[in-house]
Design a protein around this motif. Structure first.
Motif, mmCIF file in Angstrom:
data_model
loop_
_atom_site.group_PDB
_atom_site.id
_atom_site.type_symbol
_atom_site.label_atom_id
_atom_site.label_comp_id
_atom_site.label_asym_id
_atom_site.label_seq_id
_atom_site.Cartn_x
_atom_site.Cartn_y
_atom_site.Cartn_z
ATOM 1 N N SER A 290 31.771 67.653 6.436
ATOM 2 C CA SER A 290 30.710 68.243 5.632
ATOM 3 C C SER A 290 30.023 69.337 6.427
ATOM 4 O O SER A 290 30.037 69.307 7.662
ATOM 5 C CB SER A 290 29.702 67.149 5.252
ATOM 6 N N ARG A 291 29.433 70.295 5.736
ATOM 7 C CA ARG A 291 28.598 71.294 6.406
ATOM 8 C C ARG A 291 27.128 71.111 6.053
ATOM 9 O O ARG A 291 26.327 72.014 6.236
ATOM 10 C CB ARG A 291 29.068 72.701 6.028
ATOM 11 N N GLU A 292 26.797 69.900 5.574
ATOM 12 C CA GLU A 292 25.407 69.621 5.214
ATOM 13 C C GLU A 292 24.640 69.123 6.436
ATOM 14 O O GLU A 292 25.024 68.130 7.052
ATOM 15 C CB GLU A 292 25.362 68.562 4.106
ATOM 16 N N LEU A 293 23.527 69.776 6.742
ATOM 17 C CA LEU A 293 22.764 69.428 7.943
ATOM 18 C C LEU A 293 22.374 67.958 7.972
ATOM 19 O O LEU A 293 22.397 67.317 9.033
ATOM 20 C CB LEU A 293 21.495 70.287 8.036
ATOM 21 N N ALA A 294 22.014 67.421 6.822
ATOM 22 C CA ALA A 294 21.496 66.051 6.772
ATOM 23 C C ALA A 294 22.531 65.016 7.194
ATOM 24 O O ALA A 294 22.169 63.888 7.529
ATOM 25 C CB ALA A 294 20.991 65.742 5.368
ATOM 26 N N ASP A 295 23.797 65.391 7.162
ATOM 27 C CA ASP A 295 24.849 64.440 7.520
ATOM 28 C C ASP A 295 25.044 64.322 9.025
ATOM 29 O O ASP A 295 25.786 63.467 9.487
ATOM 30 C CB ASP A 295 26.178 64.861 6.888
#
Length: 127
Positions: free
Chosen positions: A108-113
């Motif tokens: 993923s490229r989602e910061l929260a992950d």
């Protein structure tokens, strides 16, 4: 304690190349998806690229697709970001981070992950 250390940043002319490294200490990267992120002055941190723990899946932001390549060498406990055809708009502090929850074939490229962020390395593209 999980720790990631980025290196390889610097000053490069437009059209040039750099290879960033993300080295892990205190844990093995084998079971983590790894992401590269960047933050330019006055802008939010954005996801640039990610690679699954298996290495079989990669993902890129549209702005870097075809120019950047992410790879991993689990034997060296290191993830790389090869950056070619650099542009002034690539100027930013680049960070790597680990995602322990992603399935082996996903990233993923989602910061929260992501957690276990490195301290960042400065990339400046300028003539």
């Amino acid at each position: 304690q999980l720790q990631l250390v980025e290196s390889g940043g610097g000053l490069v002319q437009p059209g040039g190349s750099l290879r960033l490294s993300c080295a892990a200490s205190g844990f093995t990267l084998d079971y983590y998806a790894i992401g590269w992120f960047r933050q330019a002055p006055g802008k939010e941190r954005e996801g640039v690229s990610c690679i699954s723990s298996s290495g079989g899946t990669t993902n890129y932001a549209d702005s870097v697709k075809g120019r950047f390549t992410i790879s991993r060498d689990n034997a060296k406990n290191t993830v790389y970001l090869q950056m070619n055809s650099l542009k002034p708009e690539d100027t930013a502090v680049y960070y790597c981070a680990a995602d322990p929850r992603a399935p082996p074939s996903d990233c993923s490229r989602e910061l929260a992950d992501f957690g276990s962020w490195g301290q960042g390395t400065q990339v400046t593209v300028s003539s």
